[in-house]
Motif scaffolding. Structure first.
Motif, mmCIF file in Angstrom:
data_model
loop_
_atom_site.group_PDB
_atom_site.id
_atom_site.type_symbol
_atom_site.label_atom_id
_atom_site.label_comp_id
_atom_site.label_asym_id
_atom_site.label_seq_id
_atom_site.Cartn_x
_atom_site.Cartn_y
_atom_site.Cartn_z
ATOM 1 N N ALA A 6 0.690 -1.200 0.100
ATOM 2 C CA ALA A 6 0.034 -0.071 -0.078
ATOM 3 C C ALA A 6 0.781 1.244 0.071
ATOM 4 C CB ALA A 6 -0.824 0.150 1.170
ATOM 5 N N ASP A 7 2.251 1.185 0.322
ATOM 6 C CA ASP A 7 2.904 2.182 0.294
ATOM 7 C C ASP A 7 2.950 2.969 -1.157
ATOM 8 O OD1 ASP A 7 4.593 0.355 -1.141
ATOM 9 O OD2 ASP A 7 6.199 0.874 -0.080
ATOM 10 N N ASN A 8 2.828 2.331 -2.152
ATOM 11 C CA ASN A 8 2.558 3.062 -3.654
ATOM 12 C C ASN A 8 1.211 3.951 -3.553
ATOM 13 O OD1 ASN A 8 4.677 1.368 -5.527
ATOM 14 N ND2 ASN A 8 3.658 -0.224 -4.120
ATOM 15 N N ILE A 9 0.337 3.509 -2.882
ATOM 16 C CA ILE A 9 -0.870 4.252 -3.002
ATOM 17 C C ILE A 9 -0.502 5.378 -2.095
ATOM 18 C CG2 ILE A 9 -3.451 4.224 -2.576
ATOM 19 C CD1 ILE A 9 -2.597 2.291 -4.677
ATOM 20 N N GLU A 10 -0.168 5.382 -1.217
ATOM 21 C CA GLU A 10 0.473 6.598 -0.062
ATOM 22 C C GLU A 10 1.070 7.493 -1.044
ATOM 23 O OE1 GLU A 10 -1.306 7.089 2.852
ATOM 24 O OE2 GLU A 10 -2.004 5.090 2.868
ATOM 25 N N GLU A 11 2.147 7.217 -1.748
ATOM 26 C CA GLU A 11 3.017 7.961 -2.587
ATOM 27 C C GLU A 11 2.023 8.709 -3.416
ATOM 28 O OE1 GLU A 11 6.084 8.972 -2.688
ATOM 29 O OE2 GLU A 11 7.139 7.444 -0.965
ATOM 30 N N ILE A 12 1.164 7.808 -4.197
ATOM 31 C CA ILE A 12 0.381 8.545 -5.189
ATOM 32 C C ILE A 12 -0.708 9.837 -4.503
ATOM 33 C CG2 ILE A 12 -1.435 7.860 -6.903
ATOM 34 C CD1 ILE A 12 -0.012 5.098 -6.976
ATOM 35 N N ALA A 13 -1.164 9.224 -3.357
ATOM 36 C CA ALA A 13 -2.229 10.298 -2.808
ATOM 37 C C ALA A 13 -1.551 11.275 -2.355
ATOM 38 C CB ALA A 13 -2.708 9.342 -1.683
ATOM 39 N N ALA A 14 -0.505 11.136 -1.817
ATOM 40 C CA ALA A 14 0.441 12.272 -1.633
ATOM 41 C C ALA A 14 0.752 13.426 -2.306
ATOM 42 C CB ALA A 14 1.535 11.959 -0.854
ATOM 43 N N ALA A 15 0.682 13.037 -3.981
ATOM 44 C CA ALA A 15 0.916 13.864 -5.187
ATOM 45 C C ALA A 15 -0.444 14.515 -5.549
ATOM 46 C CB ALA A 15 1.547 13.135 -6.246
ATOM 47 N N GLY A 16 -1.519 13.987 -5.037
ATOM 48 C CA GLY A 16 -2.962 14.305 -5.546
ATOM 49 C C GLY A 16 -3.502 13.815 -6.536
ATOM 50 N N ILE A 17 -2.943 12.654 -6.914
ATOM 51 C CA ILE A 17 -3.589 11.972 -8.019
ATOM 52 C C ILE A 17 -4.828 11.089 -7.579
ATOM 53 C CG2 ILE A 17 -3.287 9.954 -9.704
ATOM 54 C CD1 ILE A 17 -0.329 10.854 -9.614
ATOM 55 N N LYS A 18 -5.792 11.282 -8.194
ATOM 56 C CA LYS A 18 -7.046 10.700 -7.755
ATOM 57 C C LYS A 18 -7.626 9.544 -8.540
ATOM 58 C CE LYS A 18 -7.914 13.418 -4.368
ATOM 59 N NZ LYS A 18 -7.720 13.043 -2.903
#
Length: 515
Positions: free
Chosen positions: A468-480
């Motif tokens: 899930a760390d990949n999703i956390e990186e993506i979320a932090a960038a604002g990608i939805k």
């Protein structure tokens, strides 16, 4: 003793002049069929095969040279008295030179109107048999299968009365390559006819297309071979309109580029590629607009890259490409104005023209990957996918714009080296993270490249997220919005993380590794 040559060729280029020189040197010539007719009409005295064998040609020409008086004359060892005595005892005259090329099987099966029966009738039996007999006995017999070798044979006969052993040995090796390639084509044809998908023997044959200055690096020797049955939509068949000879790396990159653009048929599209990875893909209403998007995707990486366009290159697009250093441009065609612009002061820029209407046929070919001591064979990754088969696994559903962008990103990610991550909008790639040893590193590279352009962007992953760390990186960038194959034992962790951050995530069920 008078020397004798046996001549029977399908390709009659240069054969009359060659035979005339042999006669001038005192040789007798045995011939058959259309070759004999051509030589007789040119005033070259010949001996008919029937007069040698004492046996008539029959069965529509299927049986004419398969006779002891032919093969005995070819195979008799001149250094063994027992062979020479047997030849004399059975009135077998020795044959010292064979000039044969074969029924046009390849040309026949390439015909649009070819039938199975026609293909079978164009399998040469007598020709390969004579060639192999002569090549086996190259210690004494000269065998020629290629008109390009007529000159060297004549030069040596004029100089010393016979050919040299190294020449006979070299020509024999060429014959065995020739007959092996001929048989490989026949084997491939029959294998396909009977629907055999996993033959116990893999028989491939290729023709030398280009001797290269070097390979991937200057210390590596390399050559470029083309399918014996050419693929129209391929770099090997491309028409080069301008520029230097293609290098090893040029060919690898160009091949990757024309594979990518096959998936973008519906709209004007431009793909920019560097080191086997797309660095920019753009779609637009016009090819000029598609170029603008592809260039803007990564104006740094495109420098020294390869560009492929799926519509004719017009003057406006050419004007924009001309100032940029590009290695290769590939397109279905170029307007006269575009060609003039692109070649102006660009003598090294390689311009290739390809028949894009043959793209579908190119997808059928298998892929071959060499490994030490063997070869891997697989079909191409050309599975037809439909968004209707995808599954939204998160609480939030994608909006229409996101779904369009996800579809675009999913087409593009297939061609990024694994582990691959790609960020895009609905018409343009924004960030590419290729070939990292862990997926989160690829995510970070893609995000860094796409920064400041992430509004409305989506992200594609070529394989599932293992953590899930990949999703956390993506979320932090604002990608939805995310698209990925799914299939991890930890899929639920990724889904939960996406739900926590209000991200929509689509599972395709199809992985696109590219090593």
């Amino acid at each position: 003793m008078t020397k004798r040559a046996l001549i029977s060729v399908s390709d009659k280029a240069g054969i009359i002049e060659f035979a005339q020189e042999l006669v001038h040197l005192g040789w007798e010539i045995i011939s058959t069929g259309g070759t004999k007719t051509a030589l007789d009409n040119a005033g070259v005295v010949t001996i008919a095969i029937d007069d040698v064998t004492g046996f008539p040609e029959m069965m529509d020409g299927r049986v004419k040279t398969l006779h002891p008086k032919i093969h005995g004359g070819l195979l008799a060892r001149r250094d063994l008295d027992s062979h020479l005595e047997a030849a004399a005892s059975h009135e077998i005259g020795l044959i010292d030179l064979v000039v044969v090329n074969l029924y046009p099987f390849k040309e026949t099966i390439l015909r649009s109107d070819v039938t199975y029966d026609l293909a079978v009738e164009n399998i040469d039996i007598g020709g390969p048999s004579m060639l192999r007999s002569a090549a086996k006995n190259h210690a004494s017999v000269t065998v020629v299968v290629d008109p390009a070798d007529y000159a060297v044979v004549l030069d040596e006969l004029k100089a010393g009365g016979e050919t040299t052993y190294p020449t006979r040995q070299r020509l024999a090796a060429k014959v065995f390559r020739h007959t092996a390639a001929y048989d490989a084509l026949i084997a491939d044809y029959f294998t396909k006819q009977v629907g055999e998908s996993k033959p116990e023997k893999l028989t491939l044959t290729y023709d030398l297309n280009q001797s290269m200055r070097y390979g991937e690096n200057p210390q590596q020797d390399a050559d470029f071979y083309q399918n014996a049955l050419p693929t129209d939509y391929s770099i090997a068949s491309a028409k080069q309109l301008n520029g230097k000879e293609l290098s090893f790396n040029n060919i690898r990159d160009a091949d990757a580029a024309i594979r990518i653009i096959r998936d973008f048929k519906d709209q004007p599209t431009v793909v920019a590629l560097k080191h086997m990875n797309p660095c920019g893909i753009g779609q637009g209403e016009t090819i000029e607009q598609a170029w603008d998007y592809a260039y803007d995707a990564d104006p740094v990486s495109i420098f020294g890259g390869i560009v492929v366009l799926n519509r004719e290159v017009d003057a406006a697009t050419a004007e924009k490409m001309h100032p940029i250093f590009l290695e290769i441009i590939i397109a279905p065609s170029y307007s006269a104005e575009a060609l003039a612009i692109l070649t102006n002061k660009k003598k090294n820029l390689r311009l290739l023209e390809l028949p894009f209407d043959a793209q579908n046929a190119s997808e059928i070919e298998a892929e071959y990957t060499g490994v030490v001591g063997g070869m891997l064979v697989q079909n191409q990754d050309v599975i037809k996918e439909s968004p209707a088969d995808w599954k939204v696994v998160t609480d939030r559903q994608p909006i229409e714009q996101e779904m369009t962008a996800l579809a675009f990103a999913w087409k593009a990610i297939k061609y990024v080296k694994s582990n691959g991550i790609l960020i895009s909008n609905d018409h343009q790639t924004l960030g590419v993270g290729p070939g990292q040893t862990n997926r989160v590193a690829s995510v970070r590279i893609a995000i860094e490249q796409a920064k400041d352009r992430l509004s409305g962007a989506v992200l594609a992953s070529d394989a599932f997220f293992p953590f899930a760390d990949n999703i956390e990186e993506i979320a932090a960038a604002g990608i939805k919005a995310i698209i990925q194959p799914g299939g991890s034992v930890r899929d639920q962790d990724s889904i939960d993380a996406a739900n926590k951050h209000g991200i929509t995530m689509v599972f395709t069920g199809v992985r696109h590794f590219r090593h």
